[in-house]
Write an enzyme that holds these catalytic residues in place. Structure first.
Site, PDB file in Angstrom:
ATOM      1  N   ASP A 135       2.330   4.919  -0.323  1.00  0.00           N
ATOM      2  CA  ASP A 135       1.778   6.220   0.070  1.00  0.00           C
ATOM      3  C   ASP A 135       1.678   7.181  -1.118  1.00  0.00           C
ATOM      4  OD1 ASP A 135       1.289   5.932   2.783  1.00  0.00           O
ATOM      5  OD2 ASP A 135       3.369   6.383   3.327  1.00  0.00           O
ATOM      6  N   ARG A 151      10.896   5.206   4.671  1.00  0.00           N
ATOM      7  CA  ARG A 151      11.149   6.653   4.659  1.00  0.00           C
ATOM      8  C   ARG A 151      11.698   7.131   6.010  1.00  0.00           C
ATOM      9  NH1 ARG A 151       5.582   8.779   2.710  1.00  0.00           N
ATOM     10  NH2 ARG A 151       6.505  10.762   3.355  1.00  0.00           N
ATOM     11  N   ARG A 187       0.854  -1.193   0.000  1.00  0.00           N
ATOM     12  CA  ARG A 187       0.000   0.000   0.000  1.00  0.00           C
ATOM     13  C   ARG A 187       0.886   1.237   0.000  1.00  0.00           C
ATOM     14  NH1 ARG A 187      -3.714  -1.696   4.888  1.00  0.00           N
ATOM     15  NH2 ARG A 187      -1.655  -2.437   5.489  1.00  0.00           N
TER      16      ARG A 187
END
Lengths: 256, 256
Positions: free
Chosen positions: A52, A198, A50
């Site tokens: 971002d 990240r 999924r």
């Protein structure tokens, strides 16, 4: 209903992410809309990762069920036709067993993060890299990253809105290397927490810039405290490169 | 007036080409506008290669005169600031001798042409490659290309509106290779005729697709007839990679 497995490339720039949202375009919706235009069916497309908003994919994997049999190559060609002009492209379509699940069966996800490390801003790779002007020490970043490899409680590197039941994950590889004017960070794991890659990159950047000592990364991990994390790197440098499956369903596919 | 040499990267997509035009945006104009904003001076920026609409640059070179002395690094930084949001970026600025001329002193120009050779359209490299679905034989393209290397009358591979006095040029290298899903064509010469590289690529593509025999390329060259040329490849796959100078002005720079 026959099930199909799709391998996808997309430009994350115009999307709110992989997942369908009520009010903003998503890669999943672009694909589901193309399926609807092609077949008239409101199929649900289930993705392995999924991603971002703004995150790209070079090898996202998804599955869907259709009411009729399609020759996989023809399905790929027809969906690519109906996807236009959305920046989503089907690289491969395959018939999959009825029990194949793109998300739950994945045994490895590989991400690449690209930092453009030079003074001049990107003209051609705008929206494709994180541009950092200050010279970064890629070797120091790589050394510090090794503290994050293995099975750990990654509470520090997990977004507040992460829905995973446990913060414990196993990172199989976290490699930092300089490639010309870029620094590439490759991360591999069975699965990642929300914003984990990240958060790794933003923290390692602090090491590369000399603001953190390499040992500070291990200390941040051990703190198990979100506030110990460095800044979260922006989405546009992140790519979902590949998803691997080597469970019972797909014994032959150890290196797609 | 002090003269400066700039090395530039740009995304050709939004531009009518390098050269300033009355009614459409150009890379040259973006740069001249940035100089005006920075210095208040209406400087003329002279580029080494007059790239066409949609053609990109990784290493265009240009020169300009300014009334005051600038520390080159500061000039680069300030121009990059004033170039925003145009997709033009200054990679390097250097003080140049008053006699340096970006266009007339260039001793080699290197172009890269990128063909994406797979069924699926590009999602991330849209506007950056020529997408061709039919598998191309890169080795046959390379063999055929060797007929175009050397000093020849390139009338066949020259746009009707080409302003060069002579159609005779010397091509130093024309190399075709497969790089993953892409085919790369690298072309090097002191200078090229208008549309010469794209005419080469469009013609070699016919060989790669099997529509032309490799010898047909030599025959087309010998015909010295524009109508003997294959189709002209589209601009978005073409990159001006580098410009070299090894004249009296810059004796040290044989491989920038």
């Amino acid at each position: 209903m026959p099930r199909y497995r799709l391998t996808l490339e997309y430009d994350g720039s115009p999307f709110s992410g992989w997942q369908r949202q009520a009010d903003r375009p998503s890669a999943q919706q672009a694909l589901e809309d193309a399926v609807l235009r092609l077949t008239g069916e409101a199929a649900h497309v289930q993705g392995a990762g999924r991603t971002d908003a703004g995150v790209h994919a070079l090898g996202q994997v998804a599955h869907l069920d259709l009411s009729r049999d399609w020759e996989p190559f023809r399905l790929m060609e027809a969906l690519n036709h109906h996807l236009r002009p959305a920046p989503v492209s089907i690289l491969r379509a395959e018939a999959a067993g009825a029990e194949f699940h793109a998300r739950f069966d994945a045994t490895e996800r590989e991400y690449l993060y690209r930092i453009l490390n030079r003074r001049a801003p990107p003209a051609l790779d705008r929206g494709r890299v994180w541009h950092l002007r200050q010279p970064l020490d890629a070797e120091a970043m790589h050394r510090a990253a090794q503290a994050l490899v293995g099975r750990h409680d990654f509470t520090t590197f997990r977004a507040a809105l992460c829905q995973a039941k446990s913060p414990v994950k196993t990172v199989d590889e976290l490699r930092v290397s300089r490639v010309g004017e870029e620094i590439h960070i490759v991360a591999r794991a069975r699965s990642f927490l929300h914003n984990q890659v990240r958060s790794f990159v933003g923290t390692l950047e602090r090491v590369g810039a000399g603001a953190w000592a390499p040992n500070d990364v291990a200390a941040a991990l051990e703190a198990r405290d979100r506030s110990a994390c460095g800044p979260v790197a922006p989405p546009q440098g992140l790519y979902l490169v590949a998803v691997k499956y080597d469970g019972v369903q797909r014994p032959s596919e150890h290196s797609p």
